[in-house]
Design a protein around this motif. Structure first.
Motif, PDB file in Angstrom:
ATOM      1  N   ASN A   1      17.530 -70.519 -26.577  1.00 24.61           N
ATOM      2  CA  ASN A   1      18.818 -70.429 -27.247  1.00 24.61           C
ATOM      3  C   ASN A   1      18.986 -71.587 -28.233  1.00 24.61           C
ATOM      4  O   ASN A   1      20.090 -72.094 -28.449  1.00 24.61           O
ATOM      5  CB  ASN A   1      19.956 -70.440 -26.224  1.00 24.61           C
ATOM      6  CG  ASN A   1      19.948 -71.686 -25.361  1.00 24.61           C
ATOM      7  OD1 ASN A   1      18.899 -72.297 -25.133  1.00 24.61           O
ATOM      8  ND2 ASN A   1      21.096 -72.090 -24.859  1.00 24.61           N
ATOM      9  N   ILE A   2      17.856 -72.013 -28.824  1.00 29.10           N
ATOM     10  CA  ILE A   2      17.840 -73.090 -29.816  1.00 29.10           C
ATOM     11  C   ILE A   2      17.803 -72.472 -31.210  1.00 29.10           C
ATOM     12  O   ILE A   2      16.953 -71.640 -31.507  1.00 29.10           O
ATOM     13  CB  ILE A   2      16.631 -74.019 -29.608  1.00 29.10           C
ATOM     14  CG1 ILE A   2      16.724 -74.702 -28.236  1.00 29.10           C
ATOM     15  CG2 ILE A   2      16.564 -75.066 -30.711  1.00 29.10           C
ATOM     16  CD1 ILE A   2      15.536 -75.590 -27.926  1.00 29.10           C
ATOM     17  N   LEU A   3      18.720 -72.889 -32.042  1.00 28.77           N
ATOM     18  CA  LEU A   3      18.826 -72.402 -33.412  1.00 28.77           C
ATOM     19  C   LEU A   3      18.272 -73.465 -34.353  1.00 28.77           C
ATOM     20  O   LEU A   3      18.742 -74.608 -34.338  1.00 28.77           O
ATOM     21  CB  LEU A   3      20.281 -72.096 -33.744  1.00 28.77           C
ATOM     22  CG  LEU A   3      20.556 -71.342 -35.049  1.00 28.77           C
ATOM     23  CD1 LEU A   3      19.929 -69.959 -34.996  1.00 28.77           C
ATOM     24  CD2 LEU A   3      22.058 -71.219 -35.265  1.00 28.77           C
ATOM     25  N   GLN A   4      17.279 -73.097 -35.140  1.00 25.47           N
ATOM     26  CA  GLN A   4      16.621 -74.031 -36.051  1.00 25.47           C
ATOM     27  C   GLN A   4      17.086 -73.778 -37.485  1.00 25.47           C
ATOM     28  O   GLN A   4      17.123 -72.648 -37.948  1.00 25.47           O
ATOM     29  CB  GLN A   4      15.101 -73.882 -35.967  1.00 25.47           C
ATOM     30  CG  GLN A   4      14.330 -74.798 -36.911  1.00 25.47           C
ATOM     31  CD  GLN A   4      12.835 -74.752 -36.671  1.00 25.47           C
ATOM     32  OE1 GLN A   4      12.368 -75.044 -35.574  1.00 25.47           O
ATOM     33  NE2 GLN A   4      12.080 -74.380 -37.689  1.00 25.47           N
ATOM     34  N   ILE A   5      17.425 -74.877 -38.183  1.00 23.03           N
ATOM     35  CA  ILE A   5      17.887 -74.814 -39.562  1.00 23.03           C
ATOM     36  C   ILE A   5      16.892 -75.563 -40.439  1.00 23.03           C
ATOM     37  O   ILE A   5      16.607 -76.740 -40.198  1.00 23.03           O
ATOM     38  CB  ILE A   5      19.287 -75.427 -39.707  1.00 23.03           C
ATOM     39  CG1 ILE A   5      20.279 -74.728 -38.780  1.00 23.03           C
ATOM     40  CG2 ILE A   5      19.764 -75.348 -41.150  1.00 23.03           C
ATOM     41  CD1 ILE A   5      21.650 -75.372 -38.752  1.00 23.03           C
ATOM     42  N   ASP A   6      16.352 -74.896 -41.453  1.00 21.83           N
ATOM     43  CA  ASP A   6      15.398 -75.486 -42.395  1.00 21.83           C
ATOM     44  C   ASP A   6      16.022 -75.512 -43.783  1.00 21.83           C
ATOM     45  O   ASP A   6      16.642 -74.531 -44.218  1.00 21.83           O
ATOM     46  CB  ASP A   6      14.098 -74.679 -42.441  1.00 21.83           C
ATOM     47  CG  ASP A   6      13.375 -74.671 -41.101  1.00 21.83           C
ATOM     48  OD1 ASP A   6      13.462 -75.673 -40.386  1.00 21.83           O
ATOM     49  OD2 ASP A   6      12.746 -73.645 -40.777  1.00 21.83           O
ATOM     50  N   TYR A   7      15.814 -76.640 -44.481  1.00 19.28           N
ATOM     51  CA  TYR A   7      16.249 -76.733 -45.868  1.00 19.28           C
ATOM     52  C   TYR A   7      15.102 -77.278 -46.703  1.00 19.28           C
ATOM     53  O   TYR A   7      14.448 -78.251 -46.324  1.00 19.28           O
ATOM     54  CB  TYR A   7      17.474 -77.637 -46.025  1.00 19.28           C
ATOM     55  CG  TYR A   7      18.014 -77.620 -47.439  1.00 19.28           C
ATOM     56  CD1 TYR A   7      18.834 -76.584 -47.860  1.00 19.28           C
ATOM     57  CD2 TYR A   7      17.659 -78.610 -48.351  1.00 19.28           C
ATOM     58  CE1 TYR A   7      19.317 -76.540 -49.161  1.00 19.28           C
ATOM     59  CE2 TYR A   7      18.131 -78.572 -49.652  1.00 19.28           C
ATOM     60  CZ  TYR A   7      18.960 -77.542 -50.059  1.00 19.28           C
ATOM     61  OH  TYR A   7      19.417 -77.481 -51.345  1.00 19.28           O
ATOM     62  N   VAL A   8      14.852 -76.640 -47.848  1.00 17.70           N
ATOM     63  CA  VAL A   8      13.727 -76.981 -48.724  1.00 17.70           C
ATOM     64  C   VAL A   8      14.268 -77.565 -50.018  1.00 17.70           C
ATOM     65  O   VAL A   8      15.187 -76.991 -50.635  1.00 17.70           O
ATOM     66  CB  VAL A   8      12.866 -75.736 -49.008  1.00 17.70           C
ATOM     67  CG1 VAL A   8      11.741 -76.081 -49.973  1.00 17.70           C
ATOM     68  CG2 VAL A   8      12.305 -75.169 -47.710  1.00 17.70           C
ATOM     69  N   ASP A   9      13.685 -78.703 -50.441  1.00 12.88           N
ATOM     70  CA  ASP A   9      14.098 -79.337 -51.692  1.00 12.88           C
ATOM     71  C   ASP A   9      12.912 -80.044 -52.321  1.00 12.88           C
ATOM     72  O   ASP A   9      11.858 -80.211 -51.678  1.00 12.88           O
ATOM     73  CB  ASP A   9      15.241 -80.324 -51.433  1.00 12.88           C
ATOM     74  CG  ASP A   9      16.050 -80.590 -52.689  1.00 12.88           C
ATOM     75  OD1 ASP A   9      15.667 -81.507 -53.443  1.00 12.88           O
ATOM     76  OD2 ASP A   9      17.049 -79.891 -52.917  1.00 12.88           O
ATOM     77  N   SER A  10      13.107 -80.493 -53.567  1.00  8.40           N
ATOM     78  CA  SER A  10      12.013 -81.137 -54.295  1.00  8.40           C
ATOM     79  C   SER A  10      11.793 -82.579 -53.885  1.00  8.40           C
ATOM     80  O   SER A  10      10.753 -83.158 -54.184  1.00  8.40           O
ATOM     81  CB  SER A  10      12.288 -81.072 -55.808  1.00  8.40           C
ATOM     82  OG  SER A  10      13.540 -81.696 -56.104  1.00  8.40           O
ATOM     83  N   THR A  11      12.759 -83.202 -53.200  1.00  7.06           N
ATOM     84  CA  THR A  11      12.611 -84.584 -52.729  1.00  7.06           C
ATOM     85  C   THR A  11      12.868 -84.630 -51.230  1.00  7.06           C
ATOM     86  O   THR A  11      13.759 -83.925 -50.724  1.00  7.06           O
ATOM     87  CB  THR A  11      13.593 -85.524 -53.444  1.00  7.06           C
ATOM     88  OG1 THR A  11      14.939 -85.121 -53.154  1.00  7.06           O
ATOM     89  CG2 THR A  11      13.372 -85.484 -54.951  1.00  7.06           C
ATOM     90  N   PRO A  12      12.144 -85.445 -50.486  1.00 10.66           N
ATOM     91  CA  PRO A  12      12.344 -85.501 -49.034  1.00 10.66           C
ATOM     92  C   PRO A  12      13.703 -86.062 -48.645  1.00 10.66           C
ATOM     93  O   PRO A  12      14.290 -85.630 -47.647  1.00 10.66           O
ATOM     94  CB  PRO A  12      11.191 -86.397 -48.554  1.00 10.66           C
ATOM     95  CG  PRO A  12      10.790 -87.197 -49.743  1.00 10.66           C
ATOM     96  CD  PRO A  12      11.051 -86.332 -50.936  1.00 10.66           C
ATOM     97  N   GLU A  13      14.235 -86.991 -49.416  1.00 11.21           N
ATOM     98  CA  GLU A  13      15.522 -87.590 -49.066  1.00 11.21           C
ATOM     99  C   GLU A  13      16.662 -86.583 -49.179  1.00 11.21           C
ATOM    100  O   GLU A  13      17.532 -86.495 -48.312  1.00 11.21           O
ATOM    101  CB  GLU A  13      15.812 -88.801 -49.970  1.00 11.21           C
ATOM    102  CG  GLU A  13      14.884 -89.977 -49.782  1.00 11.21           C
ATOM    103  CD  GLU A  13      13.531 -89.772 -50.439  1.00 11.21           C
ATOM    104  OE1 GLU A  13      13.407 -88.810 -51.250  1.00 11.21           O
ATOM    105  OE2 GLU A  13      12.593 -90.542 -50.152  1.00 11.21           O
ATOM    106  N   ARG A  14      16.640 -85.812 -50.283  1.00 13.03           N
ATOM    107  CA  ARG A  14      17.702 -84.833 -50.451  1.00 13.03           C
ATOM    108  C   ARG A  14      17.555 -83.679 -49.462  1.00 13.03           C
ATOM    109  O   ARG A  14      18.553 -83.104 -49.003  1.00 13.03           O
ATOM    110  CB  ARG A  14      17.704 -84.298 -51.881  1.00 13.03           C
ATOM    111  CG  ARG A  14      18.957 -83.516 -52.228  1.00 13.03           C
ATOM    112  CD  ARG A  14      19.161 -83.368 -53.706  1.00 13.03           C
ATOM    113  NE  ARG A  14      18.056 -82.632 -54.335  1.00 13.03           N
ATOM    114  CZ  ARG A  14      18.032 -82.316 -55.617  1.00 13.03           C
ATOM    115  NH1 ARG A  14      19.037 -82.693 -56.401  1.00 13.03           N
ATOM    116  NH2 ARG A  14      17.012 -81.655 -56.129  1.00 13.03           N
ATOM    117  N   ALA A  15      16.325 -83.313 -49.126  1.00 13.41           N
ATOM    118  CA  ALA A  15      16.123 -82.275 -48.115  1.00 13.41           C
ATOM    119  C   ALA A  15      16.715 -82.712 -46.778  1.00 13.41           C
ATOM    120  O   ALA A  15      17.373 -81.928 -46.082  1.00 13.41           O
ATOM    121  CB  ALA A  15      14.631 -81.981 -47.968  1.00 13.41           C
ATOM    122  N   GLU A  16      16.494 -83.984 -46.411  1.00  9.55           N
ATOM    123  CA  GLU A  16      17.058 -84.504 -45.161  1.00  9.55           C
ATOM    124  C   GLU A  16      18.581 -84.512 -45.215  1.00  9.55           C
ATOM    125  O   GLU A  16      19.267 -84.084 -44.268  1.00  9.55           O
ATOM    126  CB  GLU A  16      16.541 -85.923 -44.929  1.00  9.55           C
ATOM    127  CG  GLU A  16      17.199 -86.635 -43.753  1.00  9.55           C
ATOM    128  CD  GLU A  16      16.877 -88.114 -43.722  1.00  9.55           C
ATOM    129  OE1 GLU A  16      17.257 -88.776 -42.741  1.00  9.55           O
ATOM    130  OE2 GLU A  16      16.250 -88.617 -44.676  1.00  9.55           O
TER     131      GLU A  16
END
Length: 449
Positions: A133-148
């Motif tokens: 029952n774990i929901l994983q959220i992924d976000y993709v961006d051109s820079t690692p800092e902004r993705a985080e």
């Protein structure tokens, strides 16, 4: 065609396969150097599907878990969640974003917030980890800092949006139930007023068990009559007459009515009048049961007959009053349930529990997940090899060659009796063939001259 013939064709056409393979690999390697890097930040949530709701105590059924999880996934990728992220990032007031929006096709709509939110939605992916029952959220961006940063903002915005949705839904339901409770309260007041007026007009008082005093007195007199019939010599102590027992119970009702209704309430006043009459009856019965008086069974039978006649005469009124009392009890139950539901929903509207728990913040990825150079080069190598083999086979089909006895047998549909193997190497054979061709050409020229 046998496998050996197939490999002979590939070996003969190797100068087509190899360049195709190398061109594809080289092209893929060069292209990967120009592809923009993409970084993926991941954060997770635990759906508290097995924990009872702190207000209602309800638990999501197992048959609804998949639908509930899919609903959460859709909410994460919804405009309301992404819009909160845009507001927190302050992108609407960024000059670069404003210029990009004005240059886009969406400028005609004039809604820059939705346009920016769509960009966040396009880079956001949510999925339920299989078997949990774990929901994983992924976000993709051109820079690692902004993705985080944006991955954490998406998770926080989703929690806030879920809590706001839960509170808003509970508040709307509480408003509806409050209207129903008010309607039930008014109906209850009307029913109580009608019952009280009817009881006052007919001089009837019901006990806590919905039994009128005359019926209760008749039951007690019947018991006294049975006791007197058993032994005429029995002397009853003072204070145990039927009227005295009724008087004691009536005093308790008067005390309770004084606390809840007040001295001016019609029911309280009717109880007072009933007590005056009942006190006189109790005094007479006490005098009859005093020491030396004995038990006058005839008097008891006479009073019981009079009470029975009164009960029978008032039966229709008693039935009507009992029915009105049942209606009051029903409306009271409806009001209590509606009021309790209103209290629960208002408490839920103030709850701070969204039904989910964050497992931890996203961290800046150290390596880009795209482009995956080994994967791209490996795929291009396989693609180039496949294209080269197909091209070689196509060319071979267009210009078939005889390279072995098997090819010859297939071409002429006849068996081969012998194979003469030359001892010369391939270069020597080629050189010898060239010399023979040259000599033939010279002989033809001499003959012609």
């Amino acid at each position: 065609m046998s496998i050996i013939q197939f490999f002979r064709i590939l070996w003969a056409r190797r100068w087509i396969i190899l360049p195709t393979f190398l061109v594809c690999v080289a092209t893929a390697t060069i292209v990967t150097q120009f592809l923009p890097e993409r970084y993926r930040a991941t954060t997770r949530l635990v759906l508290d599907t097995f924990k009872p709701d702190p207000v209602t105590g309800q638990v999501i059924g197992s048959n609804l878990l998949r639908a509930y999880a899919q609903t959460q996934v859709e909410l994460i990728e919804d405009y309301r969640t992404a819009g909160r992220v845009v507001d927190q990032l302050g992108w609407i007031n960024d000059p670069g974003n404003i210029a990009a929006f004005n240059a886009s096709k969406a400028a005609a709509s004039g809604d820059i917030r939705r346009w920016l939110a769509q960009q966040i939605i396009a880079s956001t992916r949510a999925q339920l980890i299989e078997g949990s029952n774990i929901l994983q959220i992924d976000y993709v961006d051109s820079t690692p800092e902004r993705a985080e940063q944006i991955a954490n903002l998406v998770r926080q915005s989703f929690l806030e949006e879920s809590l706001a949705y839960k509170r808003d839904s509970a508040s709307k339901s509480a408003t509806w139930y409050a209207d129903q409770a008010e309607t039930a309260r008014k109906a209850l007041v009307d029913a109580e007023t009608a019952r009280t007026a009817f009881a006052k007009a007919n001089g009837i008082v019901l006990t806590a068990n919905n039994v009128d005093l005359d019926t209760q007195k008749l039951e007690m007199l019947s018991g006294q009559s049975v006791a007197a019939a058993t032994s005429n010599a029995v002397r009853m102590p003072m204070g145990t007459s039927p009227a005295q027992a009724q008087l004691t119970q009536l005093d308790q009702q008067i005390a309770q009515a004084a606390e809840t209704l007040g001295p001016n309430h019609p029911v309280f006043q009717a109880l007072q009048r009933q007590r005056v009459a009942l006190a006189a009856t109790a005094a007479r019965e006490t005098a009859a049961l005093a020491p030396g008086g004995g038990v006058n069974r005839g008097a008891i039978e006479g009073e019981m007959a009079a009470t029975r006649s009164k009960v029978i005469a008032d039966r229709e009124k008693l039935d009507r009053l009992t029915q009105m009392q049942r209606d009051v009890s029903l409306k009271q139950d409806q009001y209590v349930k509606a009021a309790a539901r209103v209290a629960d929903l208002r408490l839920e509207a103030q709850s701070a529990d969204a039904g989910m728990t964050a497992l931890g913040d996203a961290s800046a990825p150290e390596k880009p997940y795209f482009p995956n150079i080994p994967l791209i080069v490996g795929a291009s190598a396989g693609f180039g090899l496949g294209i080269g083999v197909l091209a070689a086979l196509l060319i071979e089909l267009l210009g078939r060659r005889v390279r072995s006895k098997e090819d010859l047998e297939s071409a002429v549909d006849a068996p081969v009796f012998a194979v003469i193997q030359s001892g010369l190497s391939l270069p020597s054979r080629l050189r010898r063939g060239y010399q023979e061709v040259a000599q033939t050409v010279e002989e033809q020229e001499v003959t012609a001259s």
